[in-house]
Motif scaffolding. Structure first.
Motif, PDB file in Angstrom:
ATOM      1  N   ARG A  39       0.847  -1.203   0.000  1.00  0.00           N
ATOM      2  CA  ARG A  39       0.000   0.000   0.000  1.00  0.00           C
ATOM      3  C   ARG A  39       0.881   1.251   0.000  1.00  0.00           C
ATOM      4  N   ASP A  40       1.922   1.263   0.831  1.00  0.00           N
ATOM      5  CA  ASP A  40       2.842   2.403   0.859  1.00  0.00           C
ATOM      6  C   ASP A  40       3.588   2.541  -0.467  1.00  0.00           C
ATOM      7  N   MET A  41       4.005   1.428  -1.034  1.00  0.00           N
ATOM      8  CA  MET A  41       4.687   1.468  -2.325  1.00  0.00           C
ATOM      9  C   MET A  41       3.772   2.067  -3.393  1.00  0.00           C
ATOM     10  N   TYR A  42       2.504   1.668  -3.380  1.00  0.00           N
ATOM     11  CA  TYR A  42       1.534   2.185  -4.349  1.00  0.00           C
ATOM     12  C   TYR A  42       1.321   3.685  -4.152  1.00  0.00           C
ATOM     13  N   ARG A  43       1.116   4.097  -2.905  1.00  0.00           N
ATOM     14  CA  ARG A  43       0.885   5.520  -2.614  1.00  0.00           C
ATOM     15  C   ARG A  43       2.102   6.373  -2.928  1.00  0.00           C
ATOM     16  N   ASN A  44       3.289   5.814  -2.811  1.00  0.00           N
ATOM     17  CA  ASN A  44       4.528   6.542  -3.133  1.00  0.00           C
ATOM     18  C   ASN A  44       4.925   6.379  -4.601  1.00  0.00           C
ATOM     19  N   GLU A  45       4.027   5.798  -5.380  1.00  0.00           N
ATOM     20  CA  GLU A  45       4.195   5.607  -6.827  1.00  0.00           C
ATOM     21  C   GLU A  45       5.403   4.746  -7.181  1.00  0.00           C
ATOM     22  N   GLU A  46       5.762   3.848  -6.269  1.00  0.00           N
ATOM     23  CA  GLU A  46       6.791   2.855  -6.587  1.00  0.00           C
ATOM     24  C   GLU A  46       6.184   1.712  -7.385  1.00  0.00           C
TER      25      GLU A  46
END
Length: 65
Positions: A39-46
């Protein structure tokens, strides 16, 4: 006298829902940590979903008067 069909037109709001899908692999101690990481990776556009990740489109009547 000519008959005229007077059908009332109503306003409709149609929701368009597109589903995109991508599987991301991460190392974590448990499922919750794995979900939070992704989820954090997605929100940080990783992790970015692209048109070739397209799965489905649905059309729903959202609201009408």
């Amino acid at each position: 006298m000519m008959k005229v069909d007077k059908k009332l037109k109503r306003a409709f709001q149609i929701e368009i829902v597109e589903t995109l899908n991508n599987i991301v692999e991460v190392n974590a101690e448990n499922e919750q940590e794995a979900l939070l990481k992704v989820r954090d990776m997605y929100r940080n556009e990783e992790v970015v979903l692209y048109p070739n990740d397209f799965i489905d489109t649905k059309f729903n009547i959202f609201k009408y008067d």
